[in-house]
Design a protein around this motif. Structure first.
Motif, short mmCIF file in Angstrom:
data_model
loop_
_atom_site.label_atom_id
_atom_site.label_comp_id
_atom_site.label_asym_id
_atom_site.label_seq_id
_atom_site.Cartn_x
_atom_site.Cartn_y
_atom_site.Cartn_z
N ASP A 268 -3.27 -14.08 2.47
CA ASP A 268 -3.03 -12.65 2.32
C ASP A 268 -2.23 -12.17 3.54
O ASP A 268 -1.78 -12.98 4.35
CB ASP A 268 -4.34 -11.89 2.14
CG ASP A 268 -5.29 -12.01 3.34
OD1 ASP A 268 -4.81 -12.26 4.47
OD2 ASP A 268 -6.50 -11.83 3.15
N THR A 269 -2.06 -10.88 3.68
CA THR A 269 -1.24 -10.35 4.78
C THR A 269 -2.08 -9.72 5.89
O THR A 269 -1.55 -9.07 6.77
CB THR A 269 -0.25 -9.29 4.25
OG1 THR A 269 -0.99 -8.24 3.64
CG2 THR A 269 0.70 -9.91 3.23
N TRP B 78 3.62 -8.23 1.88
CA TRP B 78 2.83 -7.93 0.70
C TRP B 78 3.60 -8.25 -0.57
O TRP B 78 3.04 -8.77 -1.54
CB TRP B 78 2.41 -6.46 0.73
CG TRP B 78 1.57 -6.06 -0.44
CD1 TRP B 78 1.94 -5.28 -1.49
CD2 TRP B 78 0.20 -6.42 -0.69
NE1 TRP B 78 0.90 -5.12 -2.38
CE2 TRP B 78 -0.18 -5.81 -1.92
CE3 TRP B 78 -0.73 -7.20 0.00
CZ2 TRP B 78 -1.46 -5.97 -2.45
CZ3 TRP B 78 -2.01 -7.34 -0.54
CH2 TRP B 78 -2.35 -6.74 -1.74
N TYR C 60 3.56 -11.96 -1.08
CA TYR C 60 2.20 -12.34 -1.48
C TYR C 60 1.96 -12.03 -2.96
O TYR C 60 1.46 -12.88 -3.72
CB TYR C 60 1.19 -11.62 -0.60
CG TYR C 60 -0.22 -11.65 -1.12
CD1 TYR C 60 -0.96 -12.83 -1.15
CD2 TYR C 60 -0.84 -10.49 -1.60
CE1 TYR C 60 -2.26 -12.86 -1.63
CE2 TYR C 60 -2.13 -10.50 -2.08
CZ TYR C 60 -2.84 -11.70 -2.09
OH TYR C 60 -4.13 -11.72 -2.57
N CYS D 257 1.15 -14.71 -6.05
CA CYS D 257 -0.01 -14.58 -6.93
C CYS D 257 0.44 -14.57 -8.40
O CYS D 257 -0.20 -15.21 -9.26
CB CYS D 257 -0.79 -13.31 -6.60
SG CYS D 257 -1.74 -13.39 -5.07
N ARG E 169 -10.27 -12.99 -1.21
CA ARG E 169 -9.31 -11.92 -1.49
C ARG E 169 -8.07 -12.46 -2.19
O ARG E 169 -7.54 -11.83 -3.11
CB ARG E 169 -8.91 -11.23 -0.18
CG ARG E 169 -8.11 -9.94 -0.37
CD ARG E 169 -7.69 -9.34 0.95
NE ARG E 169 -8.84 -8.96 1.75
CZ ARG E 169 -9.16 -9.48 2.94
NH1 ARG E 169 -8.41 -10.42 3.46
NH2 ARG E 169 -10.21 -9.07 3.59
N THR E 170 -7.61 -13.63 -1.79
CA THR E 170 -6.44 -14.21 -2.45
C THR E 170 -6.76 -14.66 -3.87
O THR E 170 -5.91 -14.59 -4.76
CB THR E 170 -5.87 -15.40 -1.64
OG1 THR E 170 -6.88 -16.40 -1.50
CG2 THR E 170 -5.40 -14.95 -0.26
N GLY F 149 -6.53 -11.73 -5.87
CA GLY F 149 -5.12 -11.41 -6.08
C GLY F 149 -4.55 -12.14 -7.28
O GLY F 149 -3.73 -11.58 -8.02
#
Length: 329
Positions: A20-21, A42, A45, A49, A77-78, A81
């Motif tokens: 993630d960022t 972002w 990313y 995804c 979190r990823t 995503g």
């Protein structure tokens, strides 16, 4: 992709550094930040995804894969995503994951369809070296569960230590991983000699390397299978394909593999596998011209520090399980 969809499909995919960022102060993720060396934004990313979701949907055929093993994801979190910020938001996947001690913060995870797989037990096997209690690498994920066909599967998701520093110099780390996995496999066989085991992952070794062939004792599939022996389906696929899951200095190699117990090939239950049921997923959009060597190569996200906009430096693999009555397929 074959037109005929199997009764149960399992995907494994090394997605190449899905970060993630956000900065995690406990992990070495600095290069994958908007201000980092790779200028990981972002937008990039989100695009990655979406690309991973596209692969998952394409591999599924007319149904999504029942089970997905992933590696090189940074955190839950990823995974969210992939599942909730893409067209997969309509799917019904559940997540099995925990933060690993990997110094870069990359983990393994398992996704499953909640109406097709029912977890009974989950364990994260901690990998250490040289007698130390401290781990700096990702664990091996073990999940025992029942399918909607009432088969019990023992699943392992692996991402063994890399060859950084040289294959021989780093081999002891993968031998340790193989030992750890073998001990768990033996404990399962001690309880049930007909256990249906599926081991998937990026092993950073090839099927004929010592870690897999000698320590893990994963044999080349033959015509007869012993229930409580392991068989490396990737060695069968490797012989029958011109490309493999990864390309290094112009040479294709099968780092990503499915290894199964003989019980799965002896139709002990409803679902079964045959050596030919492991597949490499390699549509044109996952490949590009290899300008450095010849032929084609995986269309990856980065080449060094240069953003390339692709999918991954690995190709996905998937395993088809068929109902025993359909073994002729």
């Amino acid at each position: 992709m074959d037109e005929l969809r199997s009764d149960y499909r399992i995907l494994f995919y090394n997605v190449e550094n899905l970060f993630d960022t956000k900065d995690d102060s406990l992990k070495n993720d600095a290069e994958f930040l908007p201000q980092g060396k790779k200028f990981w934004t972002w937008k990039k990313y989100q695009d990655k995804c979406s690309k991973i979701a596209k692969v998952i949907m394409a591999v599924g055929g007319w149904e999504l894969p029942e089970i997905i093993g992933l590696c090189e994801i940074e955190n839950k979190r990823t995974l969210n995503g992939i599942l909730y910020a893409t067209p997969l938001k309509k799917a019904r996947y559940k997540i099995i994951h925990k933060e690993s001690p990997d110094h870069r913060g990359i983990d393994v995870a398992l996704l499953y369809q909640e109406d097709r797989f029912f977890p009974l037990d989950t364990l994260f096997l901690k990998l250490t070296y040289d007698g130390s209690d401290h781990s700096t690498t990702r664990e091996i994920l073990y999940v025992k569960g029942a399918t909607h066909t009432d088969d019990t599967l023992h699943l392992f998701v692996n991402h063994w230590p890399s060859r950084w520093g040289g294959q021989l110099e780093s081999e002891y780390k993968r031998l340790a991983a193989a030992n750890l996995l073998r001990r768990k496999v033996d404990s399962i066989f001690n309880q049930c000699s007909k256990a249906k085991i599926i081991i998937m992952g990026d092993f950073n070794d090839y099927p004929n390397n010592k870690s897999l062939s000698k320590t893990l004792k994963a044999s080349v599939p033959n015509k007869e299978f012993k229930d409580n022996d392991l068989y490396n389906l990737a060695s069968f696929l490797e012989k029958n394909n011109s490309i493999a899951s990864h390309k290094y200095q112009g040479v294709w190699g099968m780092l990503d593999q499915f290894i199964v117990s003989g019980a799965l090939m002896n139709a002990n239950g409803i679902l079964q596998v045959q050596p030919k049921n492991m597949h490499l997923f390699a549509p044109d959009y996952l490949l590009e011209t290899d300008n450095s060597y010849k032929g084609r190569r995986p269309f990856r996200t980065y080449i060094g520090y240069k953003y390339h906009g692709g999918f991954s430096d690995h190709l996905p693999i998937y395993l088809d399980l068929w109902r025993a009555l359909d073994d002729e397929k």
